[in-house]
Motif scaffolding. Structure first.
Motif, PDB file in Angstrom:
ATOM      1  N   SER A  81      -3.746  -3.360  35.189  1.00  0.00           N
ATOM      2  CA  SER A  81      -2.751  -3.558  36.126  1.00  0.00           C
ATOM      3  C   SER A  81      -3.094  -4.101  37.284  1.00  0.00           C
ATOM      4  CB  SER A  81      -1.578  -2.342  36.489  1.00  0.00           C
ATOM      5  OG  SER A  81      -2.751  -1.684  37.445  1.00  0.00           O
ATOM      6  N   THR A  82      -4.297  -3.682  37.985  1.00  0.00           N
ATOM      7  CA  THR A  82      -5.023  -4.644  38.986  1.00  0.00           C
ATOM      8  C   THR A  82      -6.083  -6.238  38.599  1.00  0.00           C
ATOM      9  OG1 THR A  82      -6.704  -3.167  39.559  1.00  0.00           O
ATOM     10  CG2 THR A  82      -5.212  -2.908  40.944  1.00  0.00           C
ATOM     11  N   THR A  83      -5.945  -5.667  37.139  1.00  0.00           N
ATOM     12  CA  THR A  83      -7.037  -7.427  37.059  1.00  0.00           C
ATOM     13  C   THR A  83      -6.679  -8.156  35.916  1.00  0.00           C
ATOM     14  OG1 THR A  83      -8.001  -5.962  35.040  1.00  0.00           O
ATOM     15  CG2 THR A  83      -9.292  -5.849  36.757  1.00  0.00           C
ATOM     16  N   TYR A  84      -4.596  -7.692  35.880  1.00  0.00           N
ATOM     17  CA  TYR A  84      -4.062  -8.781  34.984  1.00  0.00           C
ATOM     18  C   TYR A  84      -3.979  -9.850  35.709  1.00  0.00           C
ATOM     19  CZ  TYR A  84      -0.187 -10.842  33.003  1.00  0.00           C
ATOM     20  OH  TYR A  84       0.786 -11.792  31.649  1.00  0.00           O
ATOM     21  N   LYS A  85      -4.386  -9.838  36.845  1.00  0.00           N
ATOM     22  CA  LYS A  85      -3.849 -10.966  38.044  1.00  0.00           C
ATOM     23  C   LYS A  85      -5.219 -12.137  37.424  1.00  0.00           C
ATOM     24  CE  LYS A  85      -0.390  -9.746  41.068  1.00  0.00           C
ATOM     25  NZ  LYS A  85       0.121  -8.987  41.900  1.00  0.00           N
ATOM     26  N   ASP A  86      -6.194 -11.633  37.941  1.00  0.00           N
ATOM     27  CA  ASP A  86      -7.081 -12.543  37.760  1.00  0.00           C
ATOM     28  C   ASP A  86      -7.714 -13.257  35.943  1.00  0.00           C
ATOM     29  OD1 ASP A  86      -8.184 -11.682  40.169  1.00  0.00           O
ATOM     30  OD2 ASP A  86      -8.934 -10.249  39.065  1.00  0.00           O
ATOM     31  N   GLY A  87      -7.294 -13.076  34.954  1.00  0.00           N
ATOM     32  CA  GLY A  87      -7.146 -12.988  33.764  1.00  0.00           C
ATOM     33  C   GLY A  87      -6.328 -13.023  32.813  1.00  0.00           C
ATOM     34  N   PRO A  88      -4.685 -13.445  33.117  1.00  0.00           N
ATOM     35  CA  PRO A  88      -3.692 -12.692  32.057  1.00  0.00           C
ATOM     36  C   PRO A  88      -3.831 -13.293  30.639  1.00  0.00           C
ATOM     37  CG  PRO A  88      -3.361 -14.410  33.955  1.00  0.00           C
ATOM     38  CD  PRO A  88      -4.407 -13.986  34.120  1.00  0.00           C
ATOM     39  N   MET A  89      -4.940 -14.229  30.726  1.00  0.00           N
ATOM     40  CA  MET A  89      -5.067 -14.573  29.327  1.00  0.00           C
ATOM     41  C   MET A  89      -6.262 -13.718  28.088  1.00  0.00           C
ATOM     42  SD  MET A  89      -3.122 -17.272  28.729  1.00  0.00           S
ATOM     43  CE  MET A  89      -3.066 -18.201  27.369  1.00  0.00           C
ATOM     44  N   LEU A  90      -6.654 -13.413  29.579  1.00  0.00           N
ATOM     45  CA  LEU A  90      -7.306 -11.814  28.796  1.00  0.00           C
ATOM     46  C   LEU A  90      -6.118 -10.747  28.137  1.00  0.00           C
ATOM     47  CD1 LEU A  90     -10.105 -11.161  31.096  1.00  0.00           C
ATOM     48  CD2 LEU A  90     -10.162 -12.385  28.650  1.00  0.00           C
ATOM     49  N   VAL A 136       2.460   4.174  28.013  1.00  0.00           N
ATOM     50  CA  VAL A 136       1.392   2.562  28.049  1.00  0.00           C
ATOM     51  C   VAL A 136       1.767   1.613  26.840  1.00  0.00           C
ATOM     52  CG1 VAL A 136      -0.928   2.543  28.150  1.00  0.00           C
ATOM     53  CG2 VAL A 136       0.570   4.269  29.758  1.00  0.00           C
ATOM     54  N   ARG A 137       1.683   2.427  25.234  1.00  0.00           N
ATOM     55  CA  ARG A 137       1.584   2.239  24.533  1.00  0.00           C
ATOM     56  C   ARG A 137       3.298   1.050  24.402  1.00  0.00           C
ATOM     57  NH1 ARG A 137       3.073   5.739  20.850  1.00  0.00           N
ATOM     58  NH2 ARG A 137       0.841   7.108  21.290  1.00  0.00           N
ATOM     59  N   GLN A 138       3.920   1.150  24.523  1.00  0.00           N
ATOM     60  CA  GLN A 138       5.315   0.515  24.805  1.00  0.00           C
ATOM     61  C   GLN A 138       5.037  -0.965  25.929  1.00  0.00           C
ATOM     62  OE1 GLN A 138       8.497   2.511  26.201  1.00  0.00           O
ATOM     63  NE2 GLN A 138       9.906   0.523  26.834  1.00  0.00           N
ATOM     64  N   HIS A 139       4.111  -0.523  26.756  1.00  0.00           N
ATOM     65  CA  HIS A 139       4.075  -1.761  27.823  1.00  0.00           C
ATOM     66  C   HIS A 139       2.560  -2.877  27.173  1.00  0.00           C
ATOM     67  CE1 HIS A 139       7.424  -1.264  30.083  1.00  0.00           C
ATOM     68  NE2 HIS A 139       7.039   0.146  30.449  1.00  0.00           N
ATOM     69  N   LYS A 140       1.816  -1.687  26.577  1.00  0.00           N
ATOM     70  CA  LYS A 140       1.319  -2.405  26.202  1.00  0.00           C
ATOM     71  C   LYS A 140       1.652  -3.584  24.778  1.00  0.00           C
ATOM     72  CE  LYS A 140      -2.693  -0.675  24.827  1.00  0.00           C
ATOM     73  NZ  LYS A 140      -3.537  -0.122  23.857  1.00  0.00           N
ATOM     74  N   THR A 141       2.221  -2.847  24.221  1.00  0.00           N
ATOM     75  CA  THR A 141       2.889  -4.066  23.004  1.00  0.00           C
ATOM     76  C   THR A 141       4.081  -5.320  23.778  1.00  0.00           C
ATOM     77  OG1 THR A 141       2.984  -2.159  21.514  1.00  0.00           O
ATOM     78  CG2 THR A 141       4.701  -4.018  21.124  1.00  0.00           C
ATOM     79  N   ILE A 142       4.535  -4.954  24.872  1.00  0.00           N
ATOM     80  CA  ILE A 142       5.254  -5.858  25.262  1.00  0.00           C
ATOM     81  C   ILE A 142       4.037  -7.295  26.038  1.00  0.00           C
ATOM     82  CG2 ILE A 142       6.576  -6.844  27.376  1.00  0.00           C
ATOM     83  CD1 ILE A 142       8.013  -4.063  27.013  1.00  0.00           C
ATOM     84  N   LEU A 143       3.125  -6.630  26.301  1.00  0.00           N
ATOM     85  CA  LEU A 143       2.441  -7.622  27.132  1.00  0.00           C
ATOM     86  C   LEU A 143       2.149  -8.473  25.535  1.00  0.00           C
ATOM     87  CD1 LEU A 143      -0.019  -5.599  29.046  1.00  0.00           C
ATOM     88  CD2 LEU A 143       1.433  -8.301  29.643  1.00  0.00           C
ATOM     89  N   PHE A 144       1.334  -8.093  24.706  1.00  0.00           N
ATOM     90  CA  PHE A 144       0.622  -8.831  23.474  1.00  0.00           C
ATOM     91  C   PHE A 144       1.284  -9.524  22.747  1.00  0.00           C
ATOM     92  CE2 PHE A 144      -2.729  -4.985  23.693  1.00  0.00           C
ATOM     93  CZ  PHE A 144      -3.738  -5.559  24.008  1.00  0.00           C
ATOM     94  N   GLN A 145       2.450  -9.179  22.320  1.00  0.00           N
ATOM     95  CA  GLN A 145       3.838  -9.933  21.871  1.00  0.00           C
ATOM     96  C   GLN A 145       3.834 -11.463  23.046  1.00  0.00           C
ATOM     97  OE1 GLN A 145       6.833  -7.455  21.379  1.00  0.00           O
ATOM     98  NE2 GLN A 145       6.089  -6.731  19.358  1.00  0.00           N
ATOM     99  N   GLN A 146       3.574 -11.353  23.892  1.00  0.00           N
ATOM    100  CA  GLN A 146       3.879 -12.703  25.059  1.00  0.00           C
ATOM    101  C   GLN A 146       2.199 -13.524  24.817  1.00  0.00           C
ATOM    102  OE1 GLN A 146       6.796 -12.696  26.282  1.00  0.00           O
ATOM    103  NE2 GLN A 146       6.821 -10.460  25.283  1.00  0.00           N
ATOM    104  N   ARG A 147       3.067 -14.571  24.787  1.00  0.00           N
ATOM    105  CA  ARG A 147       2.206 -15.741  24.372  1.00  0.00           C
ATOM    106  C   ARG A 147       1.367 -17.024  25.516  1.00  0.00           C
ATOM    107  NH1 ARG A 147       0.579 -15.215  19.633  1.00  0.00           N
ATOM    108  NH2 ARG A 147       2.127 -15.967  18.301  1.00  0.00           N
ATOM    109  N   GLN A 148       2.311 -16.518  26.021  1.00  0.00           N
ATOM    110  CA  GLN A 148       1.742 -16.149  28.481  1.00  0.00           C
ATOM    111  C   GLN A 148       2.163 -15.515  28.799  1.00  0.00           C
ATOM    112  OE1 GLN A 148       2.984 -20.916  28.419  1.00  0.00           O
ATOM    113  NE2 GLN A 148       4.971 -20.009  28.572  1.00  0.00           N
ATOM    114  N   PRO A 149       1.558 -15.887  30.291  1.00  0.00           N
ATOM    115  CA  PRO A 149       1.814 -14.980  31.946  1.00  0.00           C
ATOM    116  C   PRO A 149       3.631 -15.288  31.386  1.00  0.00           C
ATOM    117  CG  PRO A 149       0.082 -16.100  31.826  1.00  0.00           C
ATOM    118  CD  PRO A 149       0.821 -16.555  30.416  1.00  0.00           C
TER     119      PRO A 149
END
Length: 191
Positions: A81-90, A136-149
């Protein structure tokens, strides 16, 4: 001849009844029965105490392992949650980081599915840990389904931070308190 085979003849020695002999034989038989009963009762009590000690000890080790795994996973989610802003495309570009690179450690949690002692852990602990992993699994799924921030991804990463903070404040103290209780129970067995 019939007088020689009479059952009362066994009670007589030299023509007189030997009451002392038969009384002592009855006392020996009663003492033997009472001794066997008391010994089996003590053995049963020792076996029950040993089973309770073994069960409490195994649940204590299970909870200590679960606590270490959950603490590591909370730290990992906080880091995400803290490093997402540094590299969202990861998170969004599969070429940079596949889904496998953002996994929680769940070896203990999966192993508990097959442990006979799992349901001896307090239900509140099992429920809160299960909910933590599911959220955590639910929100990770949402993150991985998005193609961009986007706002949906940012909301999910913010929710992950909130989930981690809540877990650190609720789950870890709950497990710590139960581990302390189990350690106290173990001390009563060894005293």
């Amino acid at each position: 001849m019939i007088g020689n085979l009479s059952p009362l003849r066994l009670l007589n020695i030299a023509g007189s009844t030997n009451r002392e002999y038969w009384f002592s034989q009855a006392i020996i038989i009663l003492s033997t029965v009472a001794g066997v009963y008391l010994a089996s009762l003590a053995g049963f009590q020792i076996a029950m105490d040993f089973d309770r000690y073994q069960s409490t000890s195994e649940v204590s080790y299970l909870e200590k392992s679960l606590r270490a795994e959950v603490a590591d996973n909370i730290a990992l989610v906080e880091e995400w949650s803290t490093t997402y802003k540094d590299g969202p495309m990861l998170w969004h570009d599969k070429r940079f980081a596949p889904v496998e690179s953002h996994q929680l450690d769940d070896m203990i949690w999966k192993t508990m599915h097959n442990s006979p002692r799992t349901f001896e852990v307090k239900p509140e602990i099992l429920t809160t840990v299960r909910r933590f992993y599911a959220e955590v699994r639910q929100h990770k799924t949402i993150l991985f389904q998005q193609r961009q921030p986007n706002s949906l991804a940012e909301g999910s990463i913010k929710a992950l931070g909130t989930i981690a903070t809540k877990a650190r404040a609720e789950i870890l103290p709950m497990i710590d308190a139960d581990i302390e209780r189990l350690q106290g129970d173990l001390l009563t067995f060894t005293d």
